[in-house]
Scaffold this motif. Structure first.
Motif, PDB file in Angstrom:
ATOM      1  N   VAL A  22      25.628 -29.665 -19.019  1.00 51.46           N
ATOM      2  CA  VAL A  22      25.567 -30.032 -17.599  1.00 51.46           C
ATOM      3  C   VAL A  22      24.700 -29.054 -16.822  1.00 51.46           C
ATOM      4  CG1 VAL A  22      26.961 -30.263 -15.506  1.00 51.46           C
ATOM      5  CG2 VAL A  22      27.764 -31.253 -17.633  1.00 51.46           C
ATOM      6  N   ALA A  23      24.817 -27.753 -17.113  1.00 54.66           N
ATOM      7  CA  ALA A  23      24.008 -26.752 -16.407  1.00 54.66           C
ATOM      8  C   ALA A  23      22.519 -26.951 -16.681  1.00 54.66           C
ATOM      9  CB  ALA A  23      24.443 -25.341 -16.827  1.00 54.66           C
ATOM     10  N   VAL A  24      22.173 -27.197 -17.944  1.00 58.32           N
ATOM     11  CA  VAL A  24      20.761 -27.422 -18.291  1.00 58.32           C
ATOM     12  C   VAL A  24      20.250 -28.713 -17.659  1.00 58.32           C
ATOM     13  CG1 VAL A  24      19.212 -27.929 -20.214  1.00 58.32           C
ATOM     14  CG2 VAL A  24      20.846 -26.064 -20.403  1.00 58.32           C
ATOM     15  N   THR A  25      21.064 -29.758 -17.685  1.00 57.17           N
ATOM     16  CA  THR A  25      20.659 -31.025 -17.067  1.00 57.17           C
ATOM     17  C   THR A  25      20.440 -30.864 -15.571  1.00 57.17           C
ATOM     18  OG1 THR A  25      21.932 -32.228 -18.746  1.00 57.17           O
ATOM     19  CG2 THR A  25      21.290 -33.438 -16.772  1.00 57.17           C
TER      20      THR A  25
ATOM     21  N   GLY B 257      35.514 -33.275 -24.562  1.00 56.99           N
ATOM     22  CA  GLY B 257      36.647 -33.253 -25.470  1.00 56.99           C
ATOM     23  C   GLY B 257      37.022 -34.626 -25.975  1.00 56.99           C
ATOM     24  N   MET B 258      36.924 -35.665 -25.129  1.00 57.12           N
ATOM     25  CA  MET B 258      37.242 -37.025 -25.560  1.00 57.12           C
ATOM     26  C   MET B 258      36.212 -37.556 -26.549  1.00 57.12           C
ATOM     27  SD  MET B 258      38.437 -38.654 -21.906  1.00 57.12           S
ATOM     28  CE  MET B 258      38.592 -40.303 -22.606  1.00 57.12           C
ATOM     29  N   VAL B 259      34.949 -37.176 -26.368  1.00 53.80           N
ATOM     30  CA  VAL B 259      33.890 -37.705 -27.231  1.00 53.80           C
ATOM     31  C   VAL B 259      33.832 -36.959 -28.556  1.00 53.80           C
ATOM     32  CG1 VAL B 259      31.401 -38.014 -27.451  1.00 53.80           C
ATOM     33  CG2 VAL B 259      32.528 -38.571 -25.303  1.00 53.80           C
ATOM     34  N   ALA B 260      33.864 -35.624 -28.504  1.00 52.06           N
ATOM     35  CA  ALA B 260      33.618 -34.831 -29.718  1.00 52.06           C
ATOM     36  C   ALA B 260      34.635 -33.732 -29.946  1.00 52.06           C
ATOM     37  CB  ALA B 260      32.204 -34.243 -29.676  1.00 52.06           C
ATOM     38  N   GLY B 261      35.798 -33.804 -29.351  1.00 53.98           N
ATOM     39  CA  GLY B 261      36.824 -32.818 -29.614  1.00 53.98           C
ATOM     40  C   GLY B 261      36.505 -31.453 -29.022  1.00 53.98           C
ATOM     41  N   ILE B 262      36.903 -30.403 -29.764  1.00 57.68           N
ATOM     42  CA  ILE B 262      36.702 -29.038 -29.270  1.00 57.68           C
ATOM     43  C   ILE B 262      35.214 -28.718 -29.158  1.00 57.68           C
ATOM     44  CG2 ILE B 262      37.122 -26.601 -29.791  1.00 57.68           C
ATOM     45  CD1 ILE B 262      39.693 -27.396 -31.151  1.00 57.68           C
ATOM     46  N   GLY B 263      34.418 -29.174 -30.123  1.00 57.21           N
ATOM     47  CA  GLY B 263      32.977 -28.928 -30.047  1.00 57.21           C
ATOM     48  C   GLY B 263      32.348 -29.541 -28.811  1.00 57.21           C
ATOM     49  N   GLY B 264      32.759 -30.744 -28.475  1.00 63.57           N
ATOM     50  CA  GLY B 264      32.238 -31.369 -27.261  1.00 63.57           C
ATOM     51  C   GLY B 264      32.636 -30.627 -26.003  1.00 63.57           C
ATOM     52  N   ALA B 265      33.874 -30.103 -25.981  1.00 58.62           N
ATOM     53  CA  ALA B 265      34.300 -29.322 -24.816  1.00 58.62           C
ATOM     54  C   ALA B 265      33.515 -28.022 -24.693  1.00 58.62           C
ATOM     55  CB  ALA B 265      35.802 -29.025 -24.919  1.00 58.62           C
ATOM     56  N   VAL B 266      33.118 -27.435 -25.836  1.00 57.19           N
ATOM     57  CA  VAL B 266      32.353 -26.185 -25.798  1.00 57.19           C
ATOM     58  C   VAL B 266      30.957 -26.406 -25.235  1.00 57.19           C
ATOM     59  CG1 VAL B 266      31.317 -24.385 -27.241  1.00 57.19           C
ATOM     60  CG2 VAL B 266      33.674 -25.105 -27.651  1.00 57.19           C
ATOM     61  N   VAL B 267      30.278 -27.464 -25.679  1.00 60.01           N
ATOM     62  CA  VAL B 267      28.876 -27.668 -25.282  1.00 60.01           C
ATOM     63  C   VAL B 267      28.737 -28.479 -24.001  1.00 60.01           C
ATOM     64  CG1 VAL B 267      28.186 -27.580 -27.696  1.00 60.01           C
ATOM     65  CG2 VAL B 267      28.617 -29.798 -26.635  1.00 60.01           C
ATOM     66  N   ALA B 268      29.846 -28.950 -23.418  1.00 60.88           N
ATOM     67  CA  ALA B 268      29.739 -29.829 -22.245  1.00 60.88           C
ATOM     68  C   ALA B 268      29.168 -29.085 -21.045  1.00 60.88           C
ATOM     69  CB  ALA B 268      31.111 -30.418 -21.915  1.00 60.88           C
ATOM     70  N   VAL B 269      29.709 -27.913 -20.740  1.00 60.20           N
ATOM     71  CA  VAL B 269      29.273 -27.194 -19.535  1.00 60.20           C
ATOM     72  C   VAL B 269      27.826 -26.704 -19.648  1.00 60.20           C
ATOM     73  CG1 VAL B 269      29.755 -25.234 -18.028  1.00 60.20           C
ATOM     74  CG2 VAL B 269      31.629 -26.597 -18.919  1.00 60.20           C
ATOM     75  N   PRO B 270      27.402 -26.069 -20.763  1.00 59.63           N
ATOM     76  CA  PRO B 270      25.971 -25.719 -20.834  1.00 59.63           C
ATOM     77  C   PRO B 270      25.055 -26.927 -20.764  1.00 59.63           C
ATOM     78  CG  PRO B 270      27.087 -25.271 -22.914  1.00 59.63           C
ATOM     79  CD  PRO B 270      28.137 -25.506 -21.899  1.00 59.63           C
TER      80      PRO B 270
ATOM     81  N   ALA C 213      14.861 -24.719 -18.307  1.00 55.16           N
ATOM     82  CA  ALA C 213      16.102 -25.106 -18.969  1.00 55.16           C
ATOM     83  C   ALA C 213      16.512 -24.059 -20.007  1.00 55.16           C
ATOM     84  CB  ALA C 213      15.933 -26.474 -19.632  1.00 55.16           C
ATOM     85  N   TRP C 214      15.539 -23.515 -20.724  1.00 51.61           N
ATOM     86  CA  TRP C 214      15.857 -22.492 -21.725  1.00 51.61           C
ATOM     87  C   TRP C 214      16.373 -21.213 -21.062  1.00 51.61           C
ATOM     88  CZ3 TRP C 214      17.065 -22.351 -26.510  1.00 51.61           C
ATOM     89  CH2 TRP C 214      17.037 -21.146 -27.205  1.00 51.61           C
ATOM     90  N   ARG C 215      15.788 -20.824 -19.932  1.00 56.03           N
ATOM     91  CA  ARG C 215      16.295 -19.649 -19.221  1.00 56.03           C
ATOM     92  C   ARG C 215      17.721 -19.880 -18.726  1.00 56.03           C
ATOM     93  NH1 ARG C 215      10.870 -19.220 -17.242  1.00 56.03           N
ATOM     94  NH2 ARG C 215      11.416 -20.373 -15.346  1.00 56.03           N
ATOM     95  N   THR C 216      17.996 -21.091 -18.268  1.00 54.53           N
ATOM     96  CA  THR C 216      19.363 -21.401 -17.833  1.00 54.53           C
ATOM     97  C   THR C 216      20.344 -21.307 -19.001  1.00 54.53           C
ATOM     98  OG1 THR C 216      18.547 -22.848 -16.079  1.00 54.53           O
ATOM     99  CG2 THR C 216      20.817 -23.175 -16.798  1.00 54.53           C
ATOM    100  N   LEU C 217      19.969 -21.875 -20.141  1.00 52.28           N
ATOM    101  CA  LEU C 217      20.849 -21.821 -21.305  1.00 52.28           C
ATOM    102  C   LEU C 217      21.059 -20.382 -21.773  1.00 52.28           C
ATOM    103  CD1 LEU C 217      22.425 -23.443 -23.416  1.00 52.28           C
ATOM    104  CD2 LEU C 217      20.326 -23.549 -24.780  1.00 52.28           C
TER     105      LEU C 217
ATOM    106  N   ALA D  44      21.997 -19.350 -10.921  1.00 52.39           N
ATOM    107  CA  ALA D  44      21.131 -20.200 -11.742  1.00 52.39           C
ATOM    108  C   ALA D  44      21.937 -21.199 -12.572  1.00 52.39           C
ATOM    109  CB  ALA D  44      20.272 -19.341 -12.666  1.00 52.39           C
ATOM    110  N   VAL D  45      23.122 -20.808 -12.998  1.00 54.18           N
ATOM    111  CA  VAL D  45      23.920 -21.691 -13.848  1.00 54.18           C
ATOM    112  C   VAL D  45      25.226 -22.068 -13.175  1.00 54.18           C
ATOM    113  CG1 VAL D  45      22.937 -20.840 -15.987  1.00 54.18           C
ATOM    114  CG2 VAL D  45      24.870 -19.652 -15.000  1.00 54.18           C
ATOM    115  N   ARG D  46      25.285 -21.995 -11.852  1.00 54.13           N
ATOM    116  CA  ARG D  46      26.519 -22.326 -11.158  1.00 54.13           C
ATOM    117  C   ARG D  46      26.716 -23.841 -11.164  1.00 54.13           C
ATOM    118  NH1 ARG D  46      27.532 -19.525  -5.522  1.00 54.13           N
ATOM    119  NH2 ARG D  46      27.629 -17.788  -6.990  1.00 54.13           N
TER     120      ARG D  46
END
Length: 451
Positions: free
Chosen positions: A405-408, A390-403, A276-280, A374-376
């Motif tokens: 999902v990739a790590v998960t 974005g609905m849950v945490a605004g701009i910050g939530g939109a920023v961290v959403a994709v990484p 997971a760390w390598r993916t991030l 690896a992160v597709r």
């Protein structure tokens, strides 16, 4: 009056005599019943068996007795599909309740969680530099300090440069915006839409009235802006401290986290963590490279088109590129609007062409080549995750959403493969032939015990 006691005495005597007679009669009846009960005959005195009759006698009519109805268990009469749906339903309800509680806790400490997530992203970007300096012989403490200082200085210089450019070009931009508005007004007056000067003045008057009517809301928004600035500074400090400790002591923090995992699941989680760390790390480094290429090429395009504030716009494009899909559209739209109000429609169309060309090259060439498989993440998952974040945490939530999902995705894939491999290994050991004789004696301490 003297006769009453005598009469009562005779009545009592009669009642006593009647009670004694009843007791005697009861005793006689019980004795007669005991004498009349037949005793089982002994073998010597048993009478000879009577001969069977020549003709079969019809059997006696059976006595009919109604047995009480037995009700089945309630679970046995419920259809199988309903039972499965009920079993899955209450488990889903428990998961939904757990997720709801978790989201409530995260929303209560949203600033801390977001600062730690940003620290993770920055650590993923800077950790390879710390590892490289450590391999070159520098102690880990100085390597961590040097990397963190350089990283924070670079990010601070970028923020200062953007602020400085915006302040320096504000007067020029406002003049150009006013000229652009006048040109737009003249174009509307001469356009085939038949817009009159009175209609334009009416629109401007409505805008001024709307601004005047919402003065209190604008003032409160300004006060909220001060609160946001304070929270932003607090989050920056938290992220900086978290980044320092993660860079210096990340391995021991991970080992301590593993102790919180149940012992049965610890080997799988221990194997999923490094992946997971390598993916991030790959995602953050690839995103930085892609965002830098976008900012350089789009910035050069709008610079040669003589759009004002080209450098600040390029920095905004770099920062907005960390928000997948939405960030590219927002930054491109900002550049187009600036070009429209300052240089006219033709320049704005050319900026649209530049932005679309660079984004097409990014989506079809840069991201598959730099990020790799690896992160597709599927585009639908990207859209849904960005919208949910974005609905849950605004701009910050939109920023961290994709990484996230990739790590998960990486963690779930590894745990699934690990579970299958562990199951196959257990089945192979169970069905392996057991050694016998001297070999069994010699190999008994190493292998499983023979049944």
């Amino acid at each position: 009056m003297s006769r009453v006691p005598h009469w009562l005495g005779r009545v009592g005597t009669r009642l006593t005599e009647m009670g004694e007679r009843l007791d005697e009669r009861r005793a006689e009846v019980e004795k007669d019943d005991t004498d009349d009960s037949p005793s089982p005959p002994s073998p010597e005195t048993a009478p000879p068996a009577s001969p069977e009759p020549e003709h079969d006698e019809p059997p006696a009519a059976p006595t009919t007795s109604v047995a009480p109805a037995v009700r089945p268990e309630p679970a046995s009469v419920v259809p199988w599909g309903v039972r499965v749906a009920a079993e899955a339903g209450w488990r889903l309800l428990i998961l939904a309740g757990t997720l709801w509680v978790l989201m409530r806790v995260i929303s209560a400490v949203q600033l801390v969680v977001f600062a730690f997530v940003v620290a993770l992203l920055i650590t993923a970007l800077l950790q390879p530099t710390v590892a490289r300096l450590t391999r070159w012989g520098m102690p880990r403490g100085p390597a961590t300090a040097l990397t963190a200082i350089l990283g924070f200085v670079v990010m601070g210089l970028i923020g200062w440069f953007v602020t400085w450019q915006v302040i320096e070009n504000t007067d020029q931009l406002s003049d150009q915006v006013q000229d652009g508005v006048d040109e737009l007004r003249n174009w509307l007056l001469n356009s085939p839409f038949h817009v009159t000067d009175k209609q334009i003045n009416k629109i401007a008057e409505n805008l001024r009235d709307a601004i005047g009517a919402n003065t209190d809301e604008i003032t409160s928004a300004g006060l909220e802006g001060v609160t946001v600035i304070v929270e932003t500074l607090t989050g920056i400090l938290l992220a900086a401290f978290s980044t320092l400790f993660l860079l210096y002591d990340g391995k021991r923090i991970w080992e301590w986290t593993l102790k919180l995992v149940p012992a049965a699941a610890r080997p799988g989680v221990a194997g999923a963590g490094p992946r997971a760390w390598r993916t991030l790390t790959a995602y953050v480094r690839g995103t930085v490279i892609v965002a830098l290429i976008d900012a350089i090429f789009i910035g050069l395009g709008i610079y040669f088109l003589d759009v004002p504030m080209a450098v600040p716009l390029a920095v905004f494009i770099f920062l907005f590129s960390f928000i997948p899909l939405v960030g590219a559209v927002a930054s491109g739209a900002l550049a187009v609007v600036v070009a429209l109000v300052t240089q006219g429609v033709f320049t704005a169309v050319l900026v649209i062409v530049v932005v679309l060309a660079v984004q097409q090259i990014e989506g079809h060439v840069l991201q598959p080549f730099i990020l790799g498989r690896a992160v597709r993440v599927h585009p639908l998952a990207v859209v849904l995750s960005v919208a949910a974040g974005g609905m849950v945490a605004g701009i910050g939530g939109a920023v961290v959403a994709v990484p996230l999902v990739a790590v998960t995705n990486t963690v779930v894939s590894y745990l699934h493969s690990y579970s299958q491999a562990h199951t196959q290994e257990t089945a192979a050991l169970r069905h392996a032939p057991q050694p016998r004789g001297a070999t069994a004696l010699g190999s008994a301490p190493e292998g499983p015990e023979a049944p």
